[in-house]
Design a protein around this motif. Structure first.
Motif, PDB file in Angstrom:
ATOM      1  N   ALA A 134      20.866 -17.644  28.395  1.00 39.93           N
ATOM      2  CA  ALA A 134      19.904 -17.347  27.412  1.00 39.93           C
ATOM      3  C   ALA A 134      19.247 -15.790  27.679  1.00 39.93           C
ATOM      4  CB  ALA A 134      18.598 -18.477  27.522  1.00 39.93           C
ATOM      5  N   VAL A 135      19.110 -15.464  28.783  1.00 35.93           N
ATOM      6  CA  VAL A 135      18.773 -14.191  29.492  1.00 35.93           C
ATOM      7  C   VAL A 135      19.766 -13.022  29.276  1.00 35.93           C
ATOM      8  CG1 VAL A 135      17.562 -12.811  30.995  1.00 35.93           C
ATOM      9  CG2 VAL A 135      16.968 -15.300  30.844  1.00 35.93           C
ATOM     10  N   PHE A 136      20.846 -13.513  29.146  1.00 39.48           N
ATOM     11  CA  PHE A 136      22.011 -12.452  29.424  1.00 39.48           C
ATOM     12  C   PHE A 136      22.823 -12.160  28.016  1.00 39.48           C
ATOM     13  CE2 PHE A 136      22.548 -13.830  33.895  1.00 39.48           C
ATOM     14  CZ  PHE A 136      21.346 -13.154  34.353  1.00 39.48           C
ATOM     15  N   ILE A 152      13.160  -7.459  29.010  1.00 38.44           N
ATOM     16  CA  ILE A 152      14.082  -8.611  29.199  1.00 38.44           C
ATOM     17  C   ILE A 152      13.829  -9.541  28.774  1.00 38.44           C
ATOM     18  CG2 ILE A 152      16.030  -9.643  30.965  1.00 38.44           C
ATOM     19  CD1 ILE A 152      16.028  -6.867  32.324  1.00 38.44           C
ATOM     20  N   PHE A 153      12.800 -10.073  29.026  1.00 34.70           N
ATOM     21  CA  PHE A 153      12.415 -11.641  28.704  1.00 34.70           C
ATOM     22  C   PHE A 153      11.740 -11.699  27.235  1.00 34.70           C
ATOM     23  CE2 PHE A 153      12.098 -12.670  33.231  1.00 34.70           C
ATOM     24  CZ  PHE A 153      12.842 -13.731  33.365  1.00 34.70           C
ATOM     25  N   LEU A 154      11.222 -10.603  26.821  1.00 32.68           N
ATOM     26  CA  LEU A 154      10.773 -10.410  25.391  1.00 32.68           C
ATOM     27  C   LEU A 154      12.300 -10.567  24.401  1.00 32.68           C
ATOM     28  CD1 LEU A 154       8.214  -7.793  25.547  1.00 32.68           C
ATOM     29  CD2 LEU A 154       7.861 -10.251  24.844  1.00 32.68           C
ATOM     30  N   ALA A 155      13.160  -9.627  25.006  1.00 33.47           N
ATOM     31  CA  ALA A 155      14.805  -9.635  24.066  1.00 33.47           C
ATOM     32  C   ALA A 155      15.246 -11.165  24.275  1.00 33.47           C
ATOM     33  CB  ALA A 155      15.543  -8.795  24.876  1.00 33.47           C
ATOM     34  N   ALA A 156      15.020 -11.773  25.616  1.00 39.34           N
ATOM     35  CA  ALA A 156      15.736 -13.148  25.574  1.00 39.34           C
ATOM     36  C   ALA A 156      14.758 -14.252  24.799  1.00 39.34           C
ATOM     37  CB  ALA A 156      15.444 -13.436  26.979  1.00 39.34           C
ATOM     38  N   SER A 157      13.513 -13.987  24.482  1.00 39.70           N
ATOM     39  CA  SER A 157      12.898 -14.813  23.465  1.00 39.70           C
ATOM     40  C   SER A 157      13.007 -14.399  22.094  1.00 39.70           C
ATOM     41  CB  SER A 157      11.246 -14.590  23.807  1.00 39.70           C
ATOM     42  OG  SER A 157      10.677 -15.387  22.962  1.00 39.70           O
ATOM     43  N   ALA A 158      13.456 -13.404  21.762  1.00 34.92           N
ATOM     44  CA  ALA A 158      13.944 -13.093  20.404  1.00 34.92           C
ATOM     45  C   ALA A 158      15.376 -13.589  20.189  1.00 34.92           C
ATOM     46  CB  ALA A 158      13.969 -11.643  20.259  1.00 34.92           C
ATOM     47  N   GLY A 167      21.482 -23.073  14.373  1.00 33.21           N
ATOM     48  CA  GLY A 167      21.597 -24.654  14.554  1.00 33.21           C
ATOM     49  C   GLY A 167      21.845 -25.253  15.820  1.00 33.21           C
ATOM     50  N   PHE A 168      21.629 -24.371  16.935  1.00 30.25           N
ATOM     51  CA  PHE A 168      21.939 -24.774  18.220  1.00 30.25           C
ATOM     52  C   PHE A 168      20.579 -25.107  18.785  1.00 30.25           C
ATOM     53  CE2 PHE A 168      25.764 -22.598  17.475  1.00 30.25           C
ATOM     54  CZ  PHE A 168      26.664 -23.454  18.185  1.00 30.25           C
ATOM     55  N   THR A 169      20.149 -26.531  18.898  1.00 28.90           N
ATOM     56  CA  THR A 169      18.892 -26.918  19.132  1.00 28.90           C
ATOM     57  C   THR A 169      18.715 -27.199  20.666  1.00 28.90           C
ATOM     58  OG1 THR A 169      19.450 -29.194  18.413  1.00 28.90           O
ATOM     59  CG2 THR A 169      18.436 -27.986  16.925  1.00 28.90           C
ATOM     60  N   THR A 170      20.167 -27.277  21.417  1.00 28.57           N
ATOM     61  CA  THR A 170      19.963 -27.268  22.577  1.00 28.57           C
ATOM     62  C   THR A 170      21.110 -26.631  23.358  1.00 28.57           C
ATOM     63  OG1 THR A 170      19.203 -29.791  22.693  1.00 28.57           O
ATOM     64  CG2 THR A 170      20.282 -29.189  24.588  1.00 28.57           C
ATOM     65  N   VAL A 171      20.786 -25.899  24.729  1.00 27.85           N
ATOM     66  CA  VAL A 171      22.030 -25.127  25.219  1.00 27.85           C
ATOM     67  C   VAL A 171      21.791 -25.580  26.657  1.00 27.85           C
ATOM     68  CG1 VAL A 171      21.766 -23.220  23.775  1.00 27.85           C
ATOM     69  CG2 VAL A 171      20.338 -23.172  25.723  1.00 27.85           C
ATOM     70  N   ARG A 172      22.765 -25.449  27.406  1.00 27.84           N
ATOM     71  CA  ARG A 172      22.733 -25.548  28.806  1.00 27.84           C
ATOM     72  C   ARG A 172      22.929 -24.065  29.526  1.00 27.84           C
ATOM     73  NH1 ARG A 172      27.373 -28.048  32.923  1.00 27.84           N
ATOM     74  NH2 ARG A 172      28.598 -26.893  31.320  1.00 27.84           N
ATOM     75  N   ASP A 173      21.921 -23.515  30.147  1.00 29.54           N
ATOM     76  CA  ASP A 173      22.255 -22.243  30.472  1.00 29.54           C
ATOM     77  C   ASP A 173      22.967 -22.349  31.884  1.00 29.54           C
ATOM     78  OD1 ASP A 173      21.175 -19.854  32.421  1.00 29.54           O
ATOM     79  OD2 ASP A 173      20.263 -19.594  30.155  1.00 29.54           O
ATOM     80  N   LEU A 174      23.899 -21.451  31.764  1.00 26.99           N
ATOM     81  CA  LEU A 174      24.715 -21.488  33.199  1.00 26.99           C
ATOM     82  C   LEU A 174      24.605 -20.322  33.835  1.00 26.99           C
ATOM     83  CD1 LEU A 174      26.706 -23.719  34.307  1.00 26.99           C
ATOM     84  CD2 LEU A 174      25.920 -24.130  32.083  1.00 26.99           C
ATOM     85  N   GLY A 175      23.409 -20.038  34.201  1.00 27.94           N
ATOM     86  CA  GLY A 175      23.240 -18.953  35.112  1.00 27.94           C
ATOM     87  C   GLY A 175      22.419 -17.767  34.565  1.00 27.94           C
ATOM     88  N   GLY A 176      21.012 -17.615  35.180  1.00 32.80           N
ATOM     89  CA  GLY A 176      20.166 -16.627  34.962  1.00 32.80           C
ATOM     90  C   GLY A 176      18.697 -17.154  34.882  1.00 32.80           C
ATOM     91  N   PRO A 177      17.835 -16.194  35.042  1.00 33.62           N
ATOM     92  CA  PRO A 177      16.410 -16.654  35.395  1.00 33.62           C
ATOM     93  C   PRO A 177      15.708 -17.101  33.997  1.00 33.62           C
ATOM     94  CG  PRO A 177      16.349 -14.160  34.980  1.00 33.62           C
ATOM     95  CD  PRO A 177      17.893 -14.560  35.148  1.00 33.62           C
ATOM     96  N   SER A 178      16.133 -18.254  33.623  1.00 32.96           N
ATOM     97  CA  SER A 178      15.593 -19.084  32.366  1.00 32.96           C
ATOM     98  C   SER A 178      14.492 -19.932  32.316  1.00 32.96           C
ATOM     99  CB  SER A 178      16.845 -19.307  31.464  1.00 32.96           C
ATOM    100  OG  SER A 178      17.098 -20.640  32.211  1.00 32.96           O
ATOM    101  N   PHE A 179      13.809 -20.104  33.689  1.00 35.48           N
ATOM    102  CA  PHE A 179      12.941 -20.859  33.879  1.00 35.48           C
ATOM    103  C   PHE A 179      11.694 -20.729  33.005  1.00 35.48           C
ATOM    104  CE2 PHE A 179      15.221 -21.222  38.215  1.00 35.48           C
ATOM    105  CZ  PHE A 179      15.769 -22.452  37.944  1.00 35.48           C
ATOM    106  N   ALA A 180      11.192 -19.493  33.085  1.00 41.40           N
ATOM    107  CA  ALA A 180       9.924 -19.133  32.355  1.00 41.40           C
ATOM    108  C   ALA A 180      10.393 -19.380  30.740  1.00 41.40           C
ATOM    109  CB  ALA A 180       9.492 -17.784  32.452  1.00 41.40           C
ATOM    110  N   LEU A 181      11.345 -18.775  30.206  1.00 47.49           N
ATOM    111  CA  LEU A 181      11.679 -18.835  28.980  1.00 47.49           C
ATOM    112  C   LEU A 181      11.674 -20.244  28.319  1.00 47.49           C
ATOM    113  CD1 LEU A 181      12.265 -17.544  26.203  1.00 47.49           C
ATOM    114  CD2 LEU A 181      15.028 -17.767  27.182  1.00 47.49           C
ATOM    115  N   LYS A 182      12.185 -21.207  29.155  1.00 44.67           N
ATOM    116  CA  LYS A 182      12.377 -22.612  28.967  1.00 44.67           C
ATOM    117  C   LYS A 182      10.975 -23.253  28.617  1.00 44.67           C
ATOM    118  CE  LYS A 182      13.235 -27.160  31.088  1.00 44.67           C
ATOM    119  NZ  LYS A 182      11.899 -27.374  30.840  1.00 44.67           N
TER     120      LYS A 182
END
Length: 487
Positions: A134-136, A152-158, A167-182
């Motif tokens: 999600a972040v990368f 970086i986090f603003l871009a990840a949010s966009a 149409g992807f309502t769920t993702v499994r994030d396989l590496g990156g600082p996505s806790f705050a975005l989640k």
């Protein structure tokens, strides 16, 4: 940085002194002042507020700010996430974030319900991407290594919002600082898919994901962390004890599963795909540390040697596997190991690459047909992921990657893999599941993640590559984020 009038300076004759002077909040201020940095501020503030009970536990669902009226979907053909045939003559009642009722005929709607007439179109579960970053996903490597963390986090949010609108309502994030975005998405502060976070991928010195500059060498175990590690992109571990530590750190932050790097990768130009990183005892330490928290570790591995080592260490999921041989495929099938792989079929599926990274990519592309052929032959439990990186333009190909699967699977199997199949993999996070409940299916009690498709994807999967036109309604967690149905 933070200050208030001390108790001896204030007029204490009133009913109470300034709340800023409470010892707990003064401790918070001192900690934030001490730890103020791009990462330290965020982590320090979060930990301090948590210690005071101001934040909710990881995985807890926020309270809805106000009740929303029930929604009734009518006049549709249903793909429920499992069946190979469509059903008609049904109505779906959504209350809150769940499917309350799936009924035949024309039951009366609840008072105040909103009606959505699908006009005979196909209604299906939201799609799930089992390998996303999600972040990368949207920013070039150079930007990720140099830009301010806020940007970086603003871009990840966009990009998260664009992911949902594909149409992807769920993702499994396989590496990156996505806790705050989640958490921001869960709390309604940002728009995007559900995120099953791994946190930092855990690798060895010189392994895939080790993007440190050479000035960070030599590494001293227990010494200062590099910028890459401070930002939560990846953690370096070079012993079983360090692996346990890094795994526990990610779980402490709320990881739903762990990502261990067992070999080289395309995006790491100093690695080759044939190399191995962690020893079997090191991998076992990571797998056991995840198991101690009742979840699992997914191991990044391309060649047979890396896959077999991961299986021997107890891994339950292999990421990629493009260079596996038939004996390894048979071993995976016999042990019920999940294969989370990606259909890279040409240069168009990645940003421009050069040097060793391009050599690695060509090996992956050459192995794509083999890995899917072996997976089908041996009936390996297979998940769909896209693993698109470092380009907003490439990220737009998320739906195209799904349509690539038509080379090996029929349309119903593709849709099942990207819905109920991927949901089975997500459920392996057990008690660390941040969204306990049914995903990837349309049935009573399931999360209300729904798409209305303008074409029948069981007949023609290709239009999924153009989600702007194909998906007329996108609902996640009972909220309608898009509705362009006529009228």
């Amino acid at each position: 940085m933070f200050s208030c009038v001390s108790a001896d300076q204030a007029d204490i004759s009133g009913p109470s002194s300034c709340s800023c002077c409470q010892p707990q909040l003064q401790a918070v201020a001192r900690r934030i002042d001490r730890d103020l940095s791009r990462r330290g501020f965020i982590a320090g503030a979060g930990a301090s507020l948590a210690s005071l009970g101001f934040t909710r536990p990881a995985g807890a669902q926020p309270a809805s700010p106000r009740p929303t009226p029930p929604i009734v979907f009518a006049n549709f053909q249903l793909f429920d996430g499992r069946s190979k045939v469509l059903r008609e003559g049904l109505r779906i009642l959504v209350e809150g974030n769940r499917i309350k009722q799936l009924a035949s005929g024309d039951p009366p709607p609840p008072d105040g319900a909103r009606m959505i007439d699908c006009g005979g179109r196909v209604l299906m579960p939201g799609l799930i991407d089992a390998h996303w970053h999600a972040v990368f996903a949207a920013l070039p490597v150079a930007t990720l290594l140099t830009a301010d963390i806020g940007y970086i986090f603003l871009a990840a949010s966009a990009e998260a919002e664009r992911t949902l609108m594909r149409g992807f309502t769920t993702v499994r994030d396989l590496g990156g600082p996505s806790f705050a975005l989640k958490q921001a998405i869960d709390d309604g502060l940002a728009t995007g898919p559900r995120i099953y976070p791994s946190g930092a991928m855990i690798t060895t010195t010189g392994g895939h994901g080790d993007m440190r500059s050479l000035s960070d060498l030599p590494r001293s175990p227990g010494g200062p962390l590099s910028f890459m590690e401070q930002t939560g992109a990846a953690n370096v571990a070079d012993s079983a004890d360090e692996v346990r530590l890094r795994v526990r750190e990610q779980l402490f932050q709320g990881a739903s599963q762990i990502k261990l790097v067992g070999g080289g990768g395309v995006a790491s130009p100093r690695t080759t795909l044939d190399m191995l990183t962690f020893s079997e005892p090191e991998l076992r330490a990571g797998v056991q540390a995840a198991g101690d928290r009742n979840t699992y570790a997914a191991v990044h591995a391309y060649p047979s040697a890396a896959i077999q080592r991961a299986i021997a260490a107890g891994a339950q999921c292999i990421e990629h596997g493009h260079l596996m041989d038939e004996a390894t495929a048979r071993l995976m099938a016999d042990n019920g190991i999940w294969l989370s792989t990606q259909p890279f079929v040409s240069d168009e599926d990645t940003p421009p690459l050069a040097g060793q990274s391009r050599t690695n990519l060509l090996q992956v592309i050459a192995g794509t047909d083999s890995v899917y052929t072996l997976a089908k032959k041996h009936k390996i439990k297979t998940a769909f992921g896209s693993d698109l990186l470092f380009s907003s333009t490439i990220a737009e190909r998320q739906g195209i990657m799904l349509t690539h699967l038509a080379r090996w699977y029929d349309n119903a199997d593709i849709l099942t893999m990207a819905t109920s199949g991927n949901a089975e993999l997500l459920a392996m996070s057990g008690q660390r599941n941040p969204y306990p409940g049914k995903l990837g299916v349309i049935e009573e009690g399931a999360f209300a993640d729904l798409l209305v498709s303008d074409v029948n994807p069981l007949d023609d999967i290709a239009p999924v590559a153009n989600p702007d036109k194909t998906f007329l309604v996108i609902m996640k967690d009972g909220t309608v984020y898009k509705n362009t149905l006529p009228g």
